[in-house]
Design a protein around this motif. Structure first.
Motif, PDB file in Angstrom:
ATOM      1  N   GLU A 292      50.606  72.418  25.077  1.00 19.61           N
ATOM      2  CA  GLU A 292      51.636  72.949  23.958  1.00 19.61           C
ATOM      3  C   GLU A 292      52.670  72.874  23.123  1.00 19.61           C
ATOM      4  O   GLU A 292      52.063  72.322  22.192  1.00 19.61           O
ATOM      5  N   SER A 293      53.381  71.541  23.440  1.00 17.56           N
ATOM      6  CA  SER A 293      54.307  71.304  23.464  1.00 17.56           C
ATOM      7  C   SER A 293      53.478  70.210  22.652  1.00 17.56           C
ATOM      8  O   SER A 293      53.930  70.211  20.884  1.00 17.56           O
ATOM      9  N   LEU A 294      53.324  69.263  22.522  1.00 19.18           N
ATOM     10  CA  LEU A 294      52.359  68.701  21.892  1.00 19.18           C
ATOM     11  C   LEU A 294      51.370  69.092  20.733  1.00 19.18           C
ATOM     12  O   LEU A 294      51.447  67.960  19.364  1.00 19.18           O
ATOM     13  N   ARG A 295      50.446  69.249  21.399  1.00 21.31           N
ATOM     14  CA  ARG A 295      49.667  71.128  19.829  1.00 21.31           C
ATOM     15  C   ARG A 295      50.180  71.103  19.313  1.00 21.31           C
ATOM     16  O   ARG A 295      50.225  70.611  18.255  1.00 21.31           O
ATOM     17  N   GLU A 296      51.265  71.506  18.748  1.00 22.05           N
ATOM     18  CA  GLU A 296      51.899  72.042  18.125  1.00 22.05           C
ATOM     19  C   GLU A 296      52.721  70.908  16.732  1.00 22.05           C
ATOM     20  O   GLU A 296      52.927  70.776  15.935  1.00 22.05           O
ATOM     21  N   VAL A 297      53.093  69.787  17.845  1.00 22.30           N
ATOM     22  CA  VAL A 297      53.499  68.100  16.521  1.00 22.30           C
ATOM     23  C   VAL A 297      52.745  67.774  16.561  1.00 22.30           C
ATOM     24  O   VAL A 297      52.479  68.355  15.213  1.00 22.30           O
ATOM     25  N   PHE A 298      51.495  67.655  17.351  1.00 21.42           N
ATOM     26  CA  PHE A 298      49.841  67.325  15.911  1.00 21.42           C
ATOM     27  C   PHE A 298      50.104  68.322  14.856  1.00 21.42           C
ATOM     28  O   PHE A 298      49.349  67.985  14.010  1.00 21.42           O
ATOM     29  N   THR A 299      49.804  69.359  15.819  1.00 21.11           N
ATOM     30  CA  THR A 299      48.913  70.920  14.392  1.00 21.11           C
ATOM     31  C   THR A 299      49.782  70.411  13.365  1.00 21.11           C
ATOM     32  O   THR A 299      48.886  70.971  11.846  1.00 21.11           O
ATOM     33  N   ALA A 300      51.542  70.684  13.581  1.00 24.77           N
ATOM     34  CA  ALA A 300      52.645  70.645  12.368  1.00 24.77           C
ATOM     35  C   ALA A 300      52.111  69.597  11.383  1.00 24.77           C
ATOM     36  O   ALA A 300      52.621  70.085  10.349  1.00 24.77           O
ATOM     37  N   ASN A 301      52.164  68.421  11.968  1.00 26.40           N
ATOM     38  CA  ASN A 301      52.054  67.363  11.523  1.00 26.40           C
ATOM     39  C   ASN A 301      50.977  66.572  10.992  1.00 26.40           C
ATOM     40  O   ASN A 301      50.415  65.573  11.003  1.00 26.40           O
ATOM     41  N   ARG A 302      49.811  67.522  10.894  1.00 25.02           N
ATOM     42  CA  ARG A 302      47.989  66.925  11.078  1.00 25.02           C
ATOM     43  C   ARG A 302      47.894  66.325   9.393  1.00 25.02           C
ATOM     44  O   ARG A 302      47.682  65.735   9.567  1.00 25.02           O
ATOM     45  N   ASN A 303      48.441  66.476   8.674  1.00 24.14           N
ATOM     46  CA  ASN A 303      48.277  65.659   6.696  1.00 24.14           C
ATOM     47  C   ASN A 303      48.698  64.444   7.662  1.00 24.14           C
ATOM     48  O   ASN A 303      48.292  63.571   6.604  1.00 24.14           O
TER      49      ASN A 303
END
Length: 130
Positions: free
Chosen positions: A96-107
């Motif tokens: 969950e924490s890594l998904r959040e980091v990658f998703t929030a910084n996808r750009n």
């Protein structure tokens, strides 16, 4: 991007070895991280997450001179329900924490980078194209 001096940073898997590269960034035109920021059998969850966040901040501060590519070990956190992206060493405790980091910084992340290096065309990717 046109570059003469390129630093390529492959497969960190939670390591902070990239910090030595950051010190030399002023000597380069382009720094390309090839992905696989996550999943280590030797690093703690906290070390992996901290390093990833610091790499993202390094990118933010450096702009286009730093390129962040996605690796297969990173894709499995961006798309955790897709079995096609599952890799060895997957950190279920960090899903969950890594998904959040990658998703929030996808750009900030790319699948490939096309650059002119010394006047020649170069393509950077984690592990090729399918």
């Amino acid at each position: 991007m046109r570059a003469e001096r390129v630093i390529v940073v492959p497969d960190l898997h939670g390591s902070n070895a990239w910090k030595k590269i950051a010190e030399r960034e002023v000597e380069s035109d382009l720094v390309v991280f090839l992905g696989d920021y996550c999943d280590s059998y030797h690093k703690s969850d906290e070390e992996i997450l901290s390093n990833l966040r610091e790499i993202i901040e390094f990118k933010r501060l450096s702009g286009d001179r730093v390129v962040l590519l996605m690796g297969n070990h990173d894709m499995q956190y961006m798309f955790p329900d897709d079995i096609r992206f599952a890799c060895s060493g997957r950190r279920h405790s960090m899903l969950e924490s890594l998904r959040e980091v990658f998703t929030a910084n996808r750009n900030l992340f790319k699948l490939a980078e096309f650059a002119s290096v010394g006047g020649d065309p170069w393509v950077f990717s984690h592990a090729g194209f399918t």
